[in-house]
Design a protein around this motif. Structure first.
Motif, PDB file in Angstrom:
ATOM      1  N   ILE A  27       0.863  -1.188   0.000  1.00 56.22           N
ATOM      2  CA  ILE A  27       0.000   0.000   0.000  1.00 56.22           C
ATOM      3  C   ILE A  27       0.900   1.239   0.000  1.00 56.22           C
ATOM      4  N   PRO A  28       0.603   2.212  -0.840  1.00 55.98           N
ATOM      5  CA  PRO A  28       1.435   3.418  -0.904  1.00 55.98           C
ATOM      6  C   PRO A  28       1.531   4.144   0.437  1.00 55.98           C
ATOM      7  N   ASN A  29       2.600   4.899   0.591  1.00 59.12           N
ATOM      8  CA  ASN A  29       2.853   5.646   1.821  1.00 59.12           C
ATOM      9  C   ASN A  29       1.715   6.610   2.146  1.00 59.12           C
ATOM     10  N   GLU A  30       1.007   7.085   1.128  1.00 60.95           N
ATOM     11  CA  GLU A  30      -0.111   8.008   1.339  1.00 60.95           C
ATOM     12  C   GLU A  30      -1.345   7.300   1.906  1.00 60.95           C
ATOM     13  N   ASN A  31      -1.251   5.980   2.077  1.00 57.58           N
ATOM     14  CA  ASN A  31      -2.343   5.160   2.606  1.00 57.58           C
ATOM     15  C   ASN A  31      -3.585   5.217   1.705  1.00 57.58           C
ATOM     16  N   GLY A  88       4.919   0.555  -8.567  1.00 61.23           N
ATOM     17  CA  GLY A  88       5.494   0.923  -7.282  1.00 61.23           C
ATOM     18  C   GLY A  88       4.500   1.254  -6.196  1.00 61.23           C
ATOM     19  N   ARG A  89       5.006   1.956  -5.197  1.00 61.03           N
ATOM     20  CA  ARG A  89       4.228   2.235  -4.004  1.00 61.03           C
ATOM     21  C   ARG A  89       3.731   3.673  -3.960  1.00 61.03           C
ATOM     22  N   ALA A  90       3.736   4.392  -5.047  1.00 65.59           N
ATOM     23  CA  ALA A  90       3.210   5.756  -5.058  1.00 65.59           C
ATOM     24  C   ALA A  90       1.690   5.703  -5.146  1.00 65.59           C
ATOM     25  N   ALA A  91       1.027   6.648  -4.493  1.00 64.83           N
ATOM     26  CA  ALA A  91      -0.434   6.720  -4.600  1.00 64.83           C
ATOM     27  C   ALA A  91      -0.845   6.966  -6.044  1.00 64.83           C
ATOM     28  N   ALA A 112      -0.031   4.924 -20.006  1.00 68.06           N
ATOM     29  CA  ALA A 112       0.068   4.566 -18.589  1.00 68.06           C
ATOM     30  C   ALA A 112       1.541   4.655 -18.187  1.00 68.06           C
ATOM     31  N   HIS A 113       1.957   5.852 -17.821  1.00 63.01           N
ATOM     32  CA  HIS A 113       3.354   6.198 -17.548  1.00 63.01           C
ATOM     33  C   HIS A 113       4.042   5.232 -16.591  1.00 63.01           C
ATOM     34  N   ASN A 114       3.451   4.991 -15.427  1.00 66.35           N
ATOM     35  CA  ASN A 114       4.119   4.177 -14.413  1.00 66.35           C
ATOM     36  C   ASN A 114       4.150   2.688 -14.748  1.00 66.35           C
TER      37      ASN A 114
END
Length: 196
Positions: A27-31, A88-91, A112-114
């Motif tokens: 889960i991303p750091n931004e929850n 990755g883990r970015a929101a 879809a960049h990421n």
């Protein structure tokens, strides 16, 4: 008048992500996860708009983490869907950064960049009819099979121009490929359907 295609974030809480099959450890750091949505809007007057079509990536997920959650299956068996556990883990999980419509096919081209992929979304089924750039994103390849690198500005070459119907992108590059390029290819389109 005409309509406008808009890419917008759609907030999903950490709990909603886990319920959809996301691995809780990623889960991303931004929850939260910001899932993308497409909205086709028709302007109404000077300060309003009517939504005439919408697409939500959250309705087209696959995951192989939790058999008790929706969309369970091997991503390689469902390339028309998006693996909620890839990237990755970015929101800002997908970072869709361009949208283009092709009227003759009634399809939408997304960058879809990421995921380092472009997607062609069929407006009738809502499924991804074609994807290209990073087969690892749907379990059908490895890092060595990757063709795109954090790209932007996916477009179809317009009718009447050399390469009409081809797709072009600006492939930024990343740590594994430290240079940029403009890439063009011919999608495998036969009688309105993609062969890959």
């Amino acid at each position: 008048g005409g309509t406008i295609l808009v890419v917008a974030w759609e907030y999903k809480s950490a709990q909603e992500a886990v319920e959809a099959g996301r691995d809780p450890a990623t889960i991303p750091n931004e929850n939260a996860m910001w899932a993308e949505q497409l909205l086709e809007v028709r302007p109404v007057g000077a300060d309003d708009a009517e939504v005439v079509w919408e697409w939500h990536v959250w309705d087209h997920l696959v995951q192989d983490f939790d058999g008790g959650k929706p969309g369970f299956g091997a991503p390689a068996d469902f390339p028309e869907r998006v693996d909620i556990n890839y990237a990755g883990r970015a929101a800002d999980w997908l970072h869709i950064n361009s949208v283009t419509y092709r009227a003759d096919l009634d399809q939408v081209l997304l960058s879809a960049h990421n995921f380092s992929e472009v997607w062609v979304v069929d407006r009738v089924s809502g499924d991804i009819a074609y994807r290209w750039g990073n087969p690892e994103a749907y379990g059908r390849g490895t890092v060595g099979d990757r063709q795109l690198y954090l790209q932007h500005d996916a477009r179809w070459v317009l009718p009447g121009r050399r390469g009409a119907g081809n797709i072009t992108v600006f492939s930024n590059g990343d740590r594994t490929r430290p240079f940029s390029s403009i890439d063009e290819w011919t999608p495998p389109l036969v009688d309105g359907a993609y062969t890959l």
